[in-house]
Scaffold this motif. Structure first.
Motif, PDB file in Angstrom:
ATOM      1  N   LEU A 147       0.877  -1.181   0.000  1.00 49.11           N
ATOM      2  CA  LEU A 147       0.000   0.000   0.000  1.00 49.11           C
ATOM      3  C   LEU A 147       0.912   1.228   0.000  1.00 49.11           C
ATOM      4  N   MET A 148       0.775   2.041  -1.044  1.00 49.68           N
ATOM      5  CA  MET A 148       1.655   3.214  -1.159  1.00 49.68           C
ATOM      6  C   MET A 148       0.918   4.485  -0.723  1.00 49.68           C
ATOM      7  N   LEU A 149       1.667   5.370  -0.114  1.00 48.86           N
ATOM      8  CA  LEU A 149       1.104   6.633   0.360  1.00 48.86           C
ATOM      9  C   LEU A 149       2.081   7.762   0.042  1.00 48.86           C
ATOM     10  N   GLY A 150       1.618   8.776  -0.647  1.00 50.78           N
ATOM     11  CA  GLY A 150       2.428   9.986  -0.787  1.00 50.78           C
ATOM     12  C   GLY A 150       2.258  10.800   0.490  1.00 50.78           C
ATOM     13  N   VAL A 151       3.338  11.316   1.009  1.00 47.60           N
ATOM     14  CA  VAL A 151       3.274  12.122   2.234  1.00 47.60           C
ATOM     15  C   VAL A 151       3.126  13.593   1.844  1.00 47.60           C
ATOM     16  N   GLY A 152       2.081  14.242   2.330  1.00 47.79           N
ATOM     17  CA  GLY A 152       1.882  15.662   2.029  1.00 47.79           C
ATOM     18  C   GLY A 152       2.772  16.548   2.893  1.00 47.79           C
ATOM     19  N   PRO A 153       2.988  17.784   2.477  1.00 48.53           N
ATOM     20  CA  PRO A 153       3.833  18.705   3.253  1.00 48.53           C
ATOM     21  C   PRO A 153       3.303  18.959   4.663  1.00 48.53           C
ATOM     22  N   ASP A 154       2.004  18.682   4.877  1.00 53.42           N
ATOM     23  CA  ASP A 154       1.407  18.859   6.215  1.00 53.42           C
ATOM     24  C   ASP A 154       1.315  17.521   6.961  1.00 53.42           C
ATOM     25  N   HIS A 156      -0.088  14.850   5.808  1.00 52.56           N
ATOM     26  CA  HIS A 156      -1.252  14.008   5.483  1.00 52.56           C
ATOM     27  C   HIS A 156      -0.809  12.829   4.620  1.00 52.56           C
ATOM     28  N   VAL A 157      -1.551  11.736   4.766  1.00 55.38           N
ATOM     29  CA  VAL A 157      -1.406  10.583   3.871  1.00 55.38           C
ATOM     30  C   VAL A 157      -2.806  10.181   3.427  1.00 55.38           C
ATOM     31  N   ALA A 158      -2.915   9.574   2.222  1.00 50.33           N
ATOM     32  CA  ALA A 158      -4.229   9.351   1.619  1.00 50.33           C
ATOM     33  C   ALA A 158      -4.983  10.684   1.727  1.00 50.33           C
ATOM     34  N   SER A 159      -6.237  10.694   2.212  1.00 51.79           N
ATOM     35  CA  SER A 159      -6.881  11.988   2.480  1.00 51.79           C
ATOM     36  C   SER A 159      -7.148  12.120   3.977  1.00 51.79           C
ATOM     37  N   LEU A 160      -6.188  11.652   4.759  1.00 45.39           N
ATOM     38  CA  LEU A 160      -6.242  11.787   6.220  1.00 45.39           C
ATOM     39  C   LEU A 160      -5.390  12.988   6.601  1.00 45.39           C
ATOM     40  N   PHE A 161      -6.079  14.094   6.901  1.00 47.67           N
ATOM     41  CA  PHE A 161      -5.396  15.348   7.212  1.00 47.67           C
ATOM     42  C   PHE A 161      -5.329  15.538   8.730  1.00 47.67           C
ATOM     43  N   PRO A 162      -4.275  16.226   9.193  1.00 43.95           N
ATOM     44  CA  PRO A 162      -4.123  16.420  10.637  1.00 43.95           C
ATOM     45  C   PRO A 162      -5.397  16.962  11.285  1.00 43.95           C
ATOM     46  N   GLU A 163      -5.767  16.318  12.378  1.00 40.57           N
ATOM     47  CA  GLU A 163      -6.856  16.777  13.249  1.00 40.57           C
ATOM     48  C   GLU A 163      -8.270  16.633  12.671  1.00 40.57           C
ATOM     49  N   LEU A 164      -8.441  16.255  11.406  1.00 44.39           N
ATOM     50  CA  LEU A 164      -9.804  16.107  10.867  1.00 44.39           C
ATOM     51  C   LEU A 164     -10.403  14.777  11.338  1.00 44.39           C
ATOM     52  N   PRO A 165     -11.735  14.649  11.342  1.00 49.10           N
ATOM     53  CA  PRO A 165     -12.352  13.424  11.874  1.00 49.10           C
ATOM     54  C   PRO A 165     -11.854  12.137  11.207  1.00 49.10           C
ATOM     55  N   ALA A 166     -11.525  12.184   9.915  1.00 55.52           N
ATOM     56  CA  ALA A 166     -11.154  10.944   9.205  1.00 55.52           C
ATOM     57  C   ALA A 166      -9.954  10.252   9.837  1.00 55.52           C
ATOM     58  N   VAL A 167      -9.022  11.036  10.360  1.00 58.19           N
ATOM     59  CA  VAL A 167      -7.815  10.408  10.915  1.00 58.19           C
ATOM     60  C   VAL A 167      -8.083   9.807  12.300  1.00 58.19           C
ATOM     61  N   ARG A 168      -9.218  10.168  12.890  1.00 58.16           N
ATOM     62  CA  ARG A 168      -9.581   9.617  14.202  1.00 58.16           C
ATOM     63  C   ARG A 168     -10.425   8.344  14.076  1.00 58.16           C
ATOM     64  N   GLU A 169     -10.782   7.965  12.854  1.00 58.17           N
ATOM     65  CA  GLU A 169     -11.693   6.834  12.653  1.00 58.17           C
ATOM     66  C   GLU A 169     -11.028   5.516  13.079  1.00 58.17           C
ATOM     67  N   THR A 170     -11.734   4.766  13.907  1.00 57.78           N
ATOM     68  CA  THR A 170     -11.141   3.498  14.356  1.00 57.78           C
ATOM     69  C   THR A 170     -11.944   2.277  13.917  1.00 57.78           C
ATOM     70  N   GLU A 171     -13.156   2.489  13.360  1.00 56.46           N
ATOM     71  CA  GLU A 171     -14.013   1.347  13.001  1.00 56.46           C
ATOM     72  C   GLU A 171     -14.125   1.168  11.493  1.00 56.46           C
ATOM     73  N   ARG A 172     -14.564   2.232  10.820  1.00 57.92           N
ATOM     74  CA  ARG A 172     -14.822   2.107   9.379  1.00 57.92           C
ATOM     75  C   ARG A 172     -13.509   2.027   8.605  1.00 57.92           C
ATOM     76  N   THR A 173     -13.569   1.363   7.434  1.00 64.24           N
ATOM     77  CA  THR A 173     -12.352   1.213   6.623  1.00 64.24           C
ATOM     78  C   THR A 173     -12.210   2.323   5.582  1.00 64.24           C
ATOM     79  N   VAL A 174     -13.338   2.924   5.207  1.00 65.20           N
ATOM     80  CA  VAL A 174     -13.333   3.988   4.199  1.00 65.20           C
ATOM     81  C   VAL A 174     -14.285   5.075   4.682  1.00 65.20           C
ATOM     82  N   VAL A 175     -13.884   6.326   4.534  1.00 62.55           N
ATOM     83  CA  VAL A 175     -14.760   7.420   4.979  1.00 62.55           C
ATOM     84  C   VAL A 175     -14.804   8.533   3.935  1.00 62.55           C
ATOM     85  N   GLY A 176     -15.881   9.293   3.967  1.00 58.28           N
ATOM     86  CA  GLY A 176     -15.955  10.530   3.205  1.00 58.28           C
ATOM     87  C   GLY A 176     -15.217  11.603   4.001  1.00 58.28           C
TER      88      GLY A 176
END
Ligand SMILES: O=C1O[C@H](COP(=O)(O)O)[C@@H](O)[C@H](O)[C@H]1O
Length: 259
Positions: A147-154, A156-176
């Motif tokens: 599984l490859m991930l480009g690391v963003g300057p902030d 972020h990896v995939a579309s998981l950005f610092p402090e946003l809800p998506a990076v806190r997800e512990t159950e679902r495998t895919v999120v909007g």
């Protein structure tokens, strides 16, 4: 359990892309020899597309049986099908349109002009992953080979950005993802639990604008503040950097090896 990151630092981004492409070809060929197929998760962004373009130009690409390759995406910009900013569109241009893939094995994330709004589209992709997972896998996603991930300057990896809800997800495998700080604001992303189902996670970081992010993520930052710090594989976590991206790493990490 997290695997300690291993680092490989290359001279520049061109060499990094070529070396990563060679590494990926070997992984795919080995997995196909061992199990009959390989399963890869692609990333968007400059480094991910650079790798795909290098793979397209590599003569050894003919060693891959493209018909026995499963392709998934780590994230997608929620835009209409064919939009030039979609990760899928860019991957097609860089490589996919020039190799004989089996369309049934290619799994782009849904586009914004399809039947679903973004949260429903994420659920649809999660269901597609779950349907592809077998009893030998570790939950509702296949055990991806790489599984490859480009690391963003902030960081972020995939579309998981610092402090946003998506990076806190512990159950679902895919999120909007809503309100991403990098355009477009609406995206779909694998979550950290899905990322960690992979055998190997490769983080790609080339260029000076990635130096601070690499230093933060590799210096013990928390995954909510620095999502790249939370991306690891079941058996290997590999950071592929160029010397510019490695330039702010703490001295105990850099340079382990410059190739
Ligand atoms: O928007 C995205 O950005 C990141 C990193 O991109 P880069 O151009 O800074 O390398 C990428 O990993 C992600 O897949 C993509 O959607």
């Amino acid at each position: 359990m997290s695997t300690a990151p291993q680092l490989v630092v290359h001279r520049d981004k061109e060499l990094m892309a070529q070396a990563a492409a060679a590494r990926l070809i070997t992984k795919i060929v080995d997995a196909q020899a061992a199990r009959g197929y390989a399963s890869i998760v692609l990333t968007g962004g400059r480094n991910g597309n650079g790798l795909l373009a290098a793979l397209s130009a590599a003569p050894a690409r003919d060693a891959v049986d493209w018909t026995r390759l499963d392709l998934w995406w780590g994230d997608e910009r929620f835009l209409p099908d064919g939009d030039p900013e979609r990760n899928y569109t860019q991957a097609r241009k860089a490589l996919l349109d020039s190799v004989p893939l089996n369309p049934d094995r290619v799994h782009p994330m849904p586009a914004s002009d399809g039947p679903y709004e973004v949260d429903a589209a994420a659920q649809v992709y999660a269901a597609e992953l779950a349907a592809a997972a077998g009893p030998e896998d570790h939950g509702p996603v296949p055990t991806f080979d790489v599984l490859m991930l480009g690391v963003g300057p902030d960081t972020h990896v995939a579309s998981l950005f610092p402090e946003l809800p998506a990076v806190r997800e512990t159950e679902r495998t895919v999120v909007g993802v809503h309100g991403a700080p990098k355009p477009p604001p609406t995206r779909i992303s694998l979550t950290l639990p899905a990322i960690r189902a992979a055998r190997e996670v490769w983080l790609l970081a080339a260029g000076e604008d990635k130096a601070e992010a690499a230093a933060i993520a590799l210096s013990g930052a928390g995954e909510i503040q620095a999502p790249a710090a939370g991306a690891y594989g079941r058996s290997r976590t590999l950071w592929l950097l160029d010397s510019a991206a490695a330039s702010q790493l703490p001295p105990e990490l850099y340079p382990p090896h410059v190739a």
